[in-house]
Write a protein that holds these residues in place. Structure first.
Motif, short mmCIF file in Angstrom:
data_model
loop_
_atom_site.label_atom_id
_atom_site.label_comp_id
_atom_site.label_asym_id
_atom_site.label_seq_id
_atom_site.Cartn_x
_atom_site.Cartn_y
_atom_site.Cartn_z
N GLY A 269 0.80 -1.22 0.00
CA GLY A 269 0.00 0.00 0.00
C GLY A 269 0.83 1.27 0.00
N GLU A 270 2.11 1.14 -0.30
CA GLU A 270 2.98 2.31 -0.35
C GLU A 270 2.66 3.13 -1.60
N PRO A 271 2.94 4.43 -1.57
CA PRO A 271 2.64 5.28 -2.74
C PRO A 271 3.55 4.95 -3.92
N ILE A 272 3.06 5.23 -5.10
CA ILE A 272 3.86 5.10 -6.31
C ILE A 272 3.80 6.43 -7.05
N ASP A 273 4.86 6.72 -7.77
CA ASP A 273 4.92 7.94 -8.57
C ASP A 273 5.83 7.70 -9.76
N HIS A 274 6.04 8.74 -10.56
CA HIS A 274 6.84 8.57 -11.76
C HIS A 274 8.29 8.24 -11.43
N ALA A 275 8.79 8.74 -10.30
CA ALA A 275 10.16 8.40 -9.89
C ALA A 275 10.27 6.91 -9.61
N ALA A 276 9.25 6.34 -8.97
CA ALA A 276 9.25 4.90 -8.70
C ALA A 276 9.19 4.12 -10.01
N ALA A 277 8.43 4.63 -10.98
CA ALA A 277 8.33 3.97 -12.28
C ALA A 277 9.69 3.96 -12.98
N GLU A 278 10.36 5.07 -12.99
CA GLU A 278 11.67 5.14 -13.63
C GLU A 278 12.68 4.23 -12.93
N ARG A 279 12.64 4.22 -11.62
CA ARG A 279 13.57 3.38 -10.86
C ARG A 279 13.34 1.90 -11.16
N ALA A 280 12.07 1.49 -11.20
CA ALA A 280 11.75 0.09 -11.49
C ALA A 280 12.20 -0.29 -12.89
N ALA A 281 11.95 0.57 -13.87
CA ALA A 281 12.32 0.28 -15.25
C ALA A 281 13.84 0.19 -15.40
N ARG A 282 14.55 1.11 -14.80
CA ARG A 282 16.01 1.11 -14.94
C ARG A 282 16.64 -0.07 -14.20
#
Length: 199
Positions: free
Chosen positions: A169-182
């Motif tokens: 239930g932690e928040p997600i944002d575009h920074a998290a998306a970029e980190r996951a992709a990289r």
């Protein structure tokens, strides 16, 4: 009755499946009834019972219809850009209450219905296969080794986001998306996502 594309049968299916999603969001799997779906769709309940029979079949057909909708994979010109775009779409969907309501309700239903669970599995298998084209293109451009498991790289890209959404239930944002992709891309380039020899 012959099912003509664009005919009455197709229109009935469309409104019933739309009502299925709406009722799933409104009252959850355990609160859904065929009668409520029929009422929301403006269709006689005998029509719904005759064609679908149960809530499980309605949910499965709704997911199957979504799976058949073509999903355009991103094409940014680089694998990193494509993976970030895919991860960002996950974030955009699940941070928008209007867009996240249906997938969240479907995941909950899949925990309670084996038929919904299989339909959800088939939906994500299809979506992963569609997204994997970005990896295939990257292999053709020489960005990755030829034995890279394209679908596994897509899973690795999205998994940290789904973990936050559905587990912690932690928040997600575009920074998290970029980190996951990289991070997924680093693993792929290191050869950690090579396909099994007999895959």
């Amino acid at each position: 009755m012959t099912n003509r594309p664009g005919g009455r049968s197709a229109r009935v299916r469309a409104v019933v499946l739309e009502a299925t999603y709406a009722e799933l969001v409104r009252c959850g799997y355990l609160g859904m009834t065929v009668e409520n779906v029929a009422d929301r769709a403006g269709v006689h309940k005998t029509t719904v019972y005759r064609r679908w029979g149960t809530v499980d079949v309605l949910i499965a057909d709704a997911l199957d219809s979504s799976r058949d909708v073509e999903w355009p994979a991103p094409d940014t010109g680089s694998l990193e850009g494509d993976l970030i775009a895919i991860a960002t779409e996950v974030v955009d969907v699940f941070t928008d209450p209007a867009r996240s309501a249906v997938p969240e309700a479907v995941v909950t239903a899949a925990l309670q219905s084996s038929r919904a669970r299989q339909a959800k599995k088939d939906f994500y298998a299809s979506r992963h296969a569609q997204a994997a084209v970005v990896v295939t293109r990257a292999i053709q451009r020489g960005e990755l080794a030829a034995d890279t498991d394209a679908v596994e790289l897509i899973r690795f890209t999205c998994a940290p986001l789904y973990y936050r959404i559905f587990i912690t239930g932690e928040p997600i944002d575009h920074a998290a998306a970029e980190r996951a992709a990289r991070a997924a891309l680093v693993a792929a380039r290191a050869g950690l996502l090579a396909a099994a020899p007999n895959a």
